[in-house]
Design a protein around this motif. Structure first.
Motif, PDB file in Angstrom:
ATOM      1  N   ALA A 277       0.816  -1.207   0.104  1.00  0.00           N
ATOM      2  CA  ALA A 277      -0.060  -0.088   0.146  1.00  0.00           C
ATOM      3  C   ALA A 277       0.913   1.107  -0.146  1.00  0.00           C
ATOM      4  O   ALA A 277       0.758   2.008  -0.748  1.00  0.00           O
ATOM      5  N   GLY A 278       2.007   1.221   0.739  1.00  0.00           N
ATOM      6  CA  GLY A 278       2.731   2.263   0.926  1.00  0.00           C
ATOM      7  C   GLY A 278       3.358   2.548  -0.407  1.00  0.00           C
ATOM      8  O   GLY A 278       3.860   3.648  -1.032  1.00  0.00           O
ATOM      9  N   LEU A 280       2.076   1.797  -3.499  1.00  0.00           N
ATOM     10  CA  LEU A 280       1.223   2.616  -4.541  1.00  0.00           C
ATOM     11  C   LEU A 280       0.843   3.828  -4.084  1.00  0.00           C
ATOM     12  O   LEU A 280       0.551   4.785  -5.067  1.00  0.00           O
ATOM     13  N   HIS A 281       0.906   4.162  -2.832  1.00  0.00           N
ATOM     14  CA  HIS A 281       0.705   5.674  -2.413  1.00  0.00           C
ATOM     15  C   HIS A 281       1.844   6.458  -2.871  1.00  0.00           C
ATOM     16  O   HIS A 281       1.706   7.520  -3.251  1.00  0.00           O
ATOM     17  N   ALA A 282       3.092   5.912  -2.697  1.00  0.00           N
ATOM     18  CA  ALA A 282       4.486   6.644  -2.890  1.00  0.00           C
ATOM     19  C   ALA A 282       4.320   6.825  -4.548  1.00  0.00           C
ATOM     20  O   ALA A 282       4.838   7.797  -5.061  1.00  0.00           O
ATOM     21  N   ARG A 283       3.991   5.870  -5.478  1.00  0.00           N
ATOM     22  CA  ARG A 283       3.867   5.854  -6.632  1.00  0.00           C
ATOM     23  C   ARG A 283       3.038   7.032  -7.350  1.00  0.00           C
ATOM     24  O   ARG A 283       3.211   7.702  -8.237  1.00  0.00           O
ATOM     25  N   ALA A 284       2.237   7.099  -6.570  1.00  0.00           N
ATOM     26  CA  ALA A 284       1.084   8.393  -6.898  1.00  0.00           C
ATOM     27  C   ALA A 284       1.292   9.580  -6.379  1.00  0.00           C
ATOM     28  O   ALA A 284       0.738  10.472  -6.519  1.00  0.00           O
ATOM     29  N   THR A 285       2.464   9.851  -5.462  1.00  0.00           N
ATOM     30  CA  THR A 285       2.949  10.933  -5.012  1.00  0.00           C
ATOM     31  C   THR A 285       4.063  11.735  -5.791  1.00  0.00           C
ATOM     32  O   THR A 285       5.081  10.929  -5.820  1.00  0.00           O
TER      33      THR A 285
END
Length: 325
Positions: A277-278, A280-285
């Motif tokens: 989850a981290g 995917l979140h980092a990839r979207a940031t």
């Protein structure tokens, strides 16, 4: 059927080994380029004014061009052999799983040996689909087949377990629902870590770093393509992995009277979920560097390996039925 399955696993390892060697040959020969000879142009003196006589000088043929073209053809042939051997290995791999399931009269996911065989088959099948869609990524096959050789050989030499009936806790329809989804998502995550590692190597090369994997990195696909493939695979696998964890909690409620008890395997599954989850979140940031994102993908798969091998080997819990003594 059990003996046939064991033999097919051996042939699977050999096929992946041939594929890996062929990919290595492609890497070794793949940099062949025709060379242009640095020969100064000669003036042709004729009888007319200006001394050229209307003739245009022709540049000499490069002396190494023919040899370079032959080397390039051999590299392409080695790559084709590698792909064929990988596809053959996947078919043998599937045959090993089917015959194992027929011999056991159940789905072949009852212990670590069977689980690793299934996860690795999902990974190599997913790779063949990626290769069909994006042939330009073929050179990643060297790393994929290396992983396949290591995993399948480890399963056969270290994790092998004779066929036995399922333990009572696994006699449930949730066995198919939970284990099939965790196997499938783990196989895709296994495939996803390959371009993530390749991206880290290639990105360093494109940034001018002359580190140890420089020779390999300069022959890989572009870093942007590797990073995009890593994201697509993880974005596809993560929802399936999430469903598998939820299905496991529902099964635990039916089998043990509680959906969650911080059993070692449950705990590490949760750790894996948080890391992915981290990722995917980092990839979207946008502010997070792509190198950091790729390292999160690698870390996530390390937690998956810990859950698969470390928990079954070093911890005792309600999930301790991996088949190892």
């Amino acid at each position: 059927m059990s003996a046939l399955s064991d033999q097919l696993v051996t042939f699977t390892i050999l096929a992946f080994l041939v594929a890996m060697i062929s990919h290595a040959v492609e890497y070794a020969l793949g940099n062949a380029r025709p060379r242009t000879a640095a020969v100064p142009a000669r003036e042709l003196v004729g009888a007319g004014v200006g001394g050229s006589g209307g003739l245009t000088p022709q540049p000499p043929a490069a002396p190494g061009a023919a040899a370079a073209e032959r080397t390039a053809r051999r590299a392409r042939l080695a790559g084709l052999i590698a792909v064929v051997a990988t596809a053959l290995g996947a078919l043998l791999h599937l045959g090993a799983l089917v015959t194992r399931g027929l011999a056991a009269d159940r789905m072949p996911w009852g212990n670590m040996y069977e689980f690793v065989l299934t996860v690795s088959w999902i990974g190599v099948t997913g790779w063949l689909v990626v290769l069909w869609k994006r042939p330009s990524l073929r050179r990643l096959g060297l790393f994929l087949t290396l992983v396949m050789v290591l995993l399948v050989a480890t399963a056969e030499l270290v994790l092998y377990t004779p066929i036995v009936p399922l333990v009572p806790a696994l006699n449930s329809y949730w066995f198919v629902v939970h284990v099939s989804t965790i196997v499938f998502s783990s196989g895709i995550l296994l495939l996803g870590v390959v371009p993530a590692v390749a991206y880290l190597m290639r990105a360093g090369y494109e940034q001018g770093k002359r580190s140890f994997p420089y020779t390999l990195a300069k022959r890989m696909p572009a870093a942007a393509a590797l990073e995009r493939l890593t994201f697509v695979l993880h974005a596809f696998a993560f929802p399936i992995f999430t469903f598998a964890v939820i299905a496991g909690a529902i099964w635990a409620e039916a089998a043990w009277g509680r959906p969650w008890g911080w059993d070692p395997k449950e705990t590490w599954a949760f750790i894996s979920w948080v890391v992915y989850a981290g990722y995917l979140h980092a990839r979207a940031t946008p502010s997070v560097k792509r190198n950091v994102v790729a390292w999160l993908a690698v870390l996530g798969f390390l937690t998956v390996l810990m859950n698969l091998f470390g928990v079954n080997i070093f911890f005792e819990g309600l999930h301790s039925y991996g088949g190892l003594d």
